[in-house]
Motif scaffolding. Sequence first.
Motif, PDB file in Angstrom:
ATOM      1  N   ILE A 117      42.165  38.701  44.913  1.00  0.00           N
ATOM      2  CA  ILE A 117      41.631  37.467  45.528  1.00  0.00           C
ATOM      3  C   ILE A 117      40.436  36.787  44.377  1.00  0.00           C
ATOM      4  O   ILE A 117      40.792  35.545  44.405  1.00  0.00           O
ATOM      5  CB  ILE A 117      39.595  38.453  45.707  1.00  0.00           C
ATOM      6  N   THR A 118      40.572  37.003  42.879  1.00  0.00           N
ATOM      7  CA  THR A 118      40.185  36.954  42.047  1.00  0.00           C
ATOM      8  C   THR A 118      41.238  35.173  42.071  1.00  0.00           C
ATOM      9  O   THR A 118      40.905  33.832  41.536  1.00  0.00           O
ATOM     10  CB  THR A 118      40.039  37.030  40.437  1.00  0.00           C
ATOM     11  N   GLU A 119      42.331  34.971  41.294  1.00  0.00           N
ATOM     12  CA  GLU A 119      42.500  34.148  41.732  1.00  0.00           C
ATOM     13  C   GLU A 119      42.965  33.897  42.876  1.00  0.00           C
ATOM     14  O   GLU A 119      42.861  31.554  42.928  1.00  0.00           O
ATOM     15  CB  GLU A 119      44.986  34.794  41.960  1.00  0.00           C
ATOM     16  N   SER A 120      42.404  34.238  44.201  1.00  0.00           N
ATOM     17  CA  SER A 120      42.363  32.862  44.972  1.00  0.00           C
ATOM     18  C   SER A 120      40.910  32.164  45.224  1.00  0.00           C
ATOM     19  O   SER A 120      40.706  30.913  44.497  1.00  0.00           O
ATOM     20  CB  SER A 120      42.762  33.376  45.878  1.00  0.00           C
ATOM     21  N   VAL A 121      39.740  32.743  44.365  1.00  0.00           N
ATOM     22  CA  VAL A 121      38.720  32.054  44.486  1.00  0.00           C
ATOM     23  C   VAL A 121      38.502  31.268  43.251  1.00  0.00           C
ATOM     24  O   VAL A 121      37.740  30.033  43.186  1.00  0.00           O
ATOM     25  CB  VAL A 121      37.479  33.485  44.334  1.00  0.00           C
TER      26      VAL A 121
END
Length: 578
Positions: free
Chosen positions: A205-209
């Motif tokens: 999620i962090t990489e995507s956001v």
Amino acid sequence: MKFRSVIIIFAILTSCTGHNRMRALLDTADSLVDIRPDSALAMLDRHESVADSMPTGMQMRYRLLRAKAMNRAFVPFTTDTVMKDVTTWYDRHGNIHERMMAYYLLGCVYRDMGDAPTALVQYNKAVELADTTADDCDWHTLCHIHGQRAELFHKMASPEYELEEWKQTAAKAWRAKDTIMALRAYELQADTYYMMYCADSVVSITESVVELYNRYGRRDLAAGALPSVIYVYLNQRKFDAAKKSMDYFEQYSGFFDSGGNIISGKESYYGTKARYYRAIGKSDSAFVYLKKLLMFEKNITCAEIAYRELMGYYANQHQTDSVVKYSQLYCHINDSAAIIRSAEEINRAQVLYNYNRAQQMMIAKTNEVDNYRIMLVAVGLGIIIIIVTSYRLYSVKRQKQKLKLVEENQKFCDLLSKYESASEDMMRAMQGFERYKKEKEDELKRIRKSIATYQETMVHDDDSDMERAMENNEMVKRLHKLAMKNGRVTIKEMNAMVTFVENAFPEFYARIINVDDKLTEREIIICIMIRLYLIPSEISVLLDISGQNLTNIRSKINRKLFGNDGTKKLDYNLRQLF
């Protein structure tokens, strides 16, 4: 002054009232509340002294807008008295958007007052009101409600419920076209997964956001989303990834000054740096950050991290005394933190109990309300049946009266047609057919007498005005035909009548608009219709008023203009005004 000018001036004067000015102020505040809530709140507070003197609907709108501005400006609520009244009023009189906003703000009131169970109940009511199938669904408010519910579940340490609310927040924010809000809700899902020990979800999620924030040019927000994933990288001993994320965080987050010092409230990050440097064997650098962290040891979180890391640091340095010192300090602070966490857990458990109990009480109350509702529905149906029956009987009676008026108007129009035909014949007779002329004059007199019975006036030989009204003016003919067809006169046709009479009979017009006589607008229109030889039954149809009502109005006109009671000679006297 023309009749239309009087109406326009009256409308302008009546619009310049205090209520209209206040309504304009509320419209302005409404347009500012989402983008400049501080300005909207200041504007509303300046007029709080006059709020209680407003009409109820305007007063409730003022209270709702002020609460919305306070919430948007992060001004905490301290009492629920006002918003409870506002919510009750809008629940009865507001549309679906106003009701949803009222319940949402009432939930925010209880949030600020520390009553999480009641706040959740109000948020739930607000969500239930939203019609997500409607084109005008208020997605913006809906995403904020889900966000508030997520915050409450976070305080309750209920990550499963919190995660679902952040997902709902993101979905509603996308529908509201609020990109930053949607990405923020997506980002907070990673923090929730961290609480649930789902490291893979935190990383993905962090990489995507972060990629999405960068795509929209918001490196500051991308950097602010990294702390959770930094902890995961350190736990997984992925030091290169952790270093890359820390460098990005320090460069773009905006949380650091030129000396590398972090803003207040985020000092625990020094412990993260110290942990990283100790893990890669740079003890001196780790010690520098631990010294920084010790400057904030009054903060129990900072103290706990600092003592733990210093204990490990001195163990690596083989300094037994310092290890013992910070071990004791760590144990002491850990016990204090445990006591605090235990108290927090007890409070959370109490909050959850209160919430469940509130839900049960609400269900019981709902069942009770349902019973009353069934009884009220039965009584309401009975009243509706009585009203509908009475209305139908009244409608039948009114329809019969209208049919009778239409029949009389038909007869009158037939007489007018005969009169016109006889007039044409008389014109031919004037060219030399004296005997034929006399016969037609006699016929005209007989017809005029018949018309007089409808017009309630006296027959006289000077009928030039009557000829102009009935023969030469198409407007008057249209009015006769309109009445015969049970039609209603329009504003445009009324204005045409006023203009015609003003030009054709100036003395008559000046008399009926004389302010000393105090004729109303409707009474003036009726005087004009009488002057144009419209009979009472025609006037009743054209103005859609009952015969008795028209008789009462005619009597008032006769009394105001001529000092006579009743309607006797009203038509005749009006036409003598020329």
